[in-house]
Scaffold this motif. Structure first.
Motif, PDB file in Angstrom:
ATOM      1  N   TYR A  28       0.833  -1.203   0.000  1.00 20.56           N
ATOM      2  CA  TYR A  28       0.000   0.000   0.000  1.00 20.56           C
ATOM      3  C   TYR A  28       0.872   1.259   0.000  1.00 20.56           C
ATOM      4  O   TYR A  28       0.664   2.179  -0.790  1.00 20.56           O
ATOM      5  CB  TYR A  28      -0.933  -0.050   1.208  1.00 20.56           C
ATOM      6  CG  TYR A  28      -1.729   1.196   1.460  1.00 20.56           C
ATOM      7  CD1 TYR A  28      -2.741   1.584   0.588  1.00 20.56           C
ATOM      8  CD2 TYR A  28      -1.482   1.985   2.572  1.00 20.56           C
ATOM      9  CE1 TYR A  28      -3.487   2.732   0.820  1.00 20.56           C
ATOM     10  CE2 TYR A  28      -2.215   3.129   2.820  1.00 20.56           C
ATOM     11  CZ  TYR A  28      -3.213   3.502   1.942  1.00 20.56           C
ATOM     12  OH  TYR A  28      -3.935   4.633   2.174  1.00 20.56           O
ATOM     13  N   VAL A  29       1.867   1.293   0.876  1.00 23.48           N
ATOM     14  CA  VAL A  29       2.760   2.461   0.960  1.00 23.48           C
ATOM     15  C   VAL A  29       3.552   2.610  -0.344  1.00 23.48           C
ATOM     16  O   VAL A  29       3.697   3.727  -0.882  1.00 23.48           O
ATOM     17  CB  VAL A  29       3.694   2.338   2.180  1.00 23.48           C
ATOM     18  CG1 VAL A  29       4.790   3.401   2.137  1.00 23.48           C
ATOM     19  CG2 VAL A  29       2.896   2.432   3.472  1.00 23.48           C
ATOM     20  N   LEU A  30       4.048   1.509  -0.892  1.00 26.94           N
ATOM     21  CA  LEU A  30       4.803   1.575  -2.151  1.00 26.94           C
ATOM     22  C   LEU A  30       3.927   2.037  -3.315  1.00 26.94           C
ATOM     23  O   LEU A  30       4.402   2.743  -4.206  1.00 26.94           O
ATOM     24  CB  LEU A  30       5.432   0.220  -2.463  1.00 26.94           C
ATOM     25  CG  LEU A  30       6.633  -0.168  -1.600  1.00 26.94           C
ATOM     26  CD1 LEU A  30       7.122  -1.563  -1.964  1.00 26.94           C
ATOM     27  CD2 LEU A  30       7.748   0.841  -1.733  1.00 26.94           C
ATOM     28  N   SER A  31       2.647   1.665  -3.304  1.00 25.25           N
ATOM     29  CA  SER A  31       1.766   2.121  -4.376  1.00 25.25           C
ATOM     30  C   SER A  31       1.552   3.632  -4.297  1.00 25.25           C
ATOM     31  O   SER A  31       1.506   4.314  -5.317  1.00 25.25           O
ATOM     32  CB  SER A  31       0.428   1.377  -4.341  1.00 25.25           C
ATOM     33  OG  SER A  31      -0.334   1.758  -3.217  1.00 25.25           O
ATOM     34  N   ILE A  32       1.460   4.175  -3.092  1.00 23.14           N
ATOM     35  CA  ILE A  32       1.319   5.627  -2.934  1.00 23.14           C
ATOM     36  C   ILE A  32       2.590   6.329  -3.412  1.00 23.14           C
ATOM     37  O   ILE A  32       2.531   7.337  -4.124  1.00 23.14           O
ATOM     38  CB  ILE A  32       1.001   5.986  -1.463  1.00 23.14           C
ATOM     39  CG1 ILE A  32      -0.370   5.434  -1.076  1.00 23.14           C
ATOM     40  CG2 ILE A  32       1.053   7.490  -1.237  1.00 23.14           C
ATOM     41  CD1 ILE A  32      -0.673   5.522   0.401  1.00 23.14           C
ATOM     42  N   VAL A  33       3.743   5.788  -3.043  1.00 24.73           N
ATOM     43  CA  VAL A  33       5.018   6.368  -3.475  1.00 24.73           C
ATOM     44  C   VAL A  33       5.132   6.297  -4.996  1.00 24.73           C
ATOM     45  O   VAL A  33       5.552   7.257  -5.646  1.00 24.73           O
ATOM     46  CB  VAL A  33       6.202   5.648  -2.787  1.00 24.73           C
ATOM     47  CG1 VAL A  33       7.526   6.059  -3.398  1.00 24.73           C
ATOM     48  CG2 VAL A  33       6.188   5.930  -1.289  1.00 24.73           C
ATOM     49  N   TRP A  34       4.753   5.176  -5.582  1.00 25.69           N
ATOM     50  CA  TRP A  34       4.828   5.036  -7.045  1.00 25.69           C
ATOM     51  C   TRP A  34       3.924   6.054  -7.747  1.00 25.69           C
ATOM     52  O   TRP A  34       4.325   6.691  -8.715  1.00 25.69           O
ATOM     53  CB  TRP A  34       4.439   3.624  -7.484  1.00 25.69           C
ATOM     54  CG  TRP A  34       4.388   3.498  -8.971  1.00 25.69           C
ATOM     55  CD1 TRP A  34       5.438   3.348  -9.822  1.00 25.69           C
ATOM     56  CD2 TRP A  34       3.218   3.562  -9.793  1.00 25.69           C
ATOM     57  NE1 TRP A  34       5.005   3.305 -11.127  1.00 25.69           N
ATOM     58  CE2 TRP A  34       3.644   3.438 -11.135  1.00 25.69           C
ATOM     59  CE3 TRP A  34       1.859   3.710  -9.530  1.00 25.69           C
ATOM     60  CZ2 TRP A  34       2.752   3.452 -12.191  1.00 25.69           C
ATOM     61  CZ3 TRP A  34       0.979   3.719 -10.591  1.00 25.69           C
ATOM     62  CH2 TRP A  34       1.421   3.594 -11.905  1.00 25.69           C
TER      63      TRP A  34
END
Length: 164
Positions: A28-34
């Motif tokens: 979830y956090v990586l998708s926001i960063v991406w």
């Protein structure tokens, strides 16, 4: 019911469940960063897209559907290619008499044989008819009296504009 749940909720299942939750939170956090990074590279309002991406799954799907198609660097490269092609096209012009495409250094129109430029008597470079001196060899250019700009060289018959 409590006994069955206690039997199923073993330490191994607890560990697997904890790992699955940690994996989903990291994803979830990586998708926001991406989303934020990709929106920044595409020239969008990355902070707005980062807030939209906070909505689990739907935010990322919305961004993927609505994001700009090109990165800024790709868009800049396309604009440079267009500018280069326009500059290449500027090397060409049209004959004032028949409209045939001619290059900048043509002395005669290949279609109607109209004299487009004068030749320097010394270095034989093509010169604009308005010039009074050759910029290549500094030879003064004398305008020939009675020079007809639409005459063809000796031995050639001027072609009619409709004969292409």
């Amino acid at each position: 019911m409590g006994d069955i749940l206690a039997q199923l909720w073993t330490p191994e299942v607890q560990t697997a469940f904890t790992l699955a939750v940690v994996f989903l939170v990291i994803l979830y956090v990586l998708s926001i960063v991406w989303v934020a990074r990709d929106a920044y590279l595409r020239g969008g309002h990355w902070y707005i897209w980062a807030v939209v991406a906070l909505v689990p799954l739907l935010g990322v799907i919305a961004y993927c559907l609505l994001r700009p198609p090109l990165l800024l660097i790709d868009r800049d490269e396309q604009e440079l290619e267009v500018a280069l092609k326009q500059r290449e096209l500027m090397k060409y012009g049209e004959c004032a008499h028949c409209g045939y495409p001619v290059e900048a250094d043509y002395v005669l129109c290949p279609n109607c044989h109209t004299q487009l430029k004068n030749l320097c008597p010394t270095c034989h470079h093509a010169l604009d008819p308005r010039w009074t001196v050759c910029p290549y060899c500094a030879t003064p250019v004398v305008a020939r009296a009675g020079q007809n700009r639409t005459t063809a060289p000796a031995g050639r018959k001027p072609a009619m504009p409709d004969e292409a």
